[in-house]
Structures are given as structure tokens and as C-alpha cells.
Enzyme design. Sequence first.
Site, short mmCIF file in Angstrom:
data_model
loop_
_atom_site.label_atom_id
_atom_site.label_comp_id
_atom_site.label_asym_id
_atom_site.label_seq_id
_atom_site.Cartn_x
_atom_site.Cartn_y
_atom_site.Cartn_z
N GLN A 163 2.45 3.20 -4.88
CA GLN A 163 1.93 4.31 -5.70
C GLN A 163 2.42 4.26 -7.14
OE1 GLN A 163 2.97 7.43 -2.57
NE2 GLN A 163 1.15 8.29 -3.53
N CYS B 260 -1.73 14.00 -1.14
CA CYS B 260 -1.09 12.75 -1.58
C CYS B 260 -1.07 12.75 -3.10
CB CYS B 260 -1.91 11.56 -1.07
SG CYS B 260 -1.31 9.95 -1.61
NI NI Z 1 0.44 9.49 -0.31
#
Ligand code: NI
Length: 155
Positions: A51, A90
Site C-alpha cells: 500500500q 481499506c
Molecule cells: Ni487494506
Amino acid sequence: MALRQIRKNGDPVLRQKAHPVKKITPQIIKLLNDMAETMYDANGVGLAAPQIGISKRLIVIDVADEHNLLKLINPEIIASSGKETAIEGCLSFPGIAGEVERAEAVTVRALIPAGDTIELKATGLLARALQHEIDHLDGILFVDRVSRFVEVEKK
Ligand code: NI
């Protein structure tokens, strides 16, 4: 420590299978610290290295408001039981939330920065966060598992 940019839905790095960490170097330690800072800054409860654009098997989780930070290297789910459905979001999907069925309890084996291997048994939100973040390491995103999307309150 430094804040990193959070990669958003559509960034190809989020779909890659992340590489195991072979050695815990100062660079890995710094990365975990940056991930924690970035997670707290974004008011998240978990963040996986992909991420922030780094395809390595590293996650940070804190489901207790800065009181229980976990930094895990090469985490694996070695046992799971039960089923529980709850709403997830998220940091890579701002404004999106949905119901996801996960195991109710998991046991995770991982390395910690000190170099020890730990086994962690978790239930509830921590079990959910572990499953969500470990999914990220395999290029699996929570939207793949959503059974029903829900309205997110506008801030
Ligand atoms: Ni996530």
C-alpha cells in the site's frame, strides 16, 4: 520516520504478490516505522507494504488506538476457525465499505523486528485486520471478498 504516500485502487502494485523478506536490515526496520506513522496519520488500523508501493511481506496493525502496535514480517495464517461477517474498509479505497466474511479466529506466525518468530492467536477486530493485511501481501483486496457494499457516511 517519514510519511509515505498511500497507493490507491488501480495502482498495479496492489495486485502483485509481495516478496518474502530474507533479512531484517535497518532499511526494513525503517520501512516498518514509516508504515506505522503513515497508518496512524491516515487513522487506519492496518497497513501492508504494497500500500506504500513496496512489494515486500510486511504489515503493521494497531486495533487499539496507538496502544498495541504490531510490526510483522513474513506473516502467515497457520490456523483459522469460525466465520464472522463485519463491515470493512481499506486505506487504498477511500469512501468504500462493505460486508466481508472472515474467519472468526486466526493463528498467525511471523517474524518480529527483534528477529524472533512469534505465533499470535487473535479474534475479533485483530483477527479481521490480520486477514485483511495478509491478503494485501497476496494481491487480494477486500473488495474481492465483499458480499454487499454499504453506504459510507460523508465527512
Ligand atoms: Ni487494506
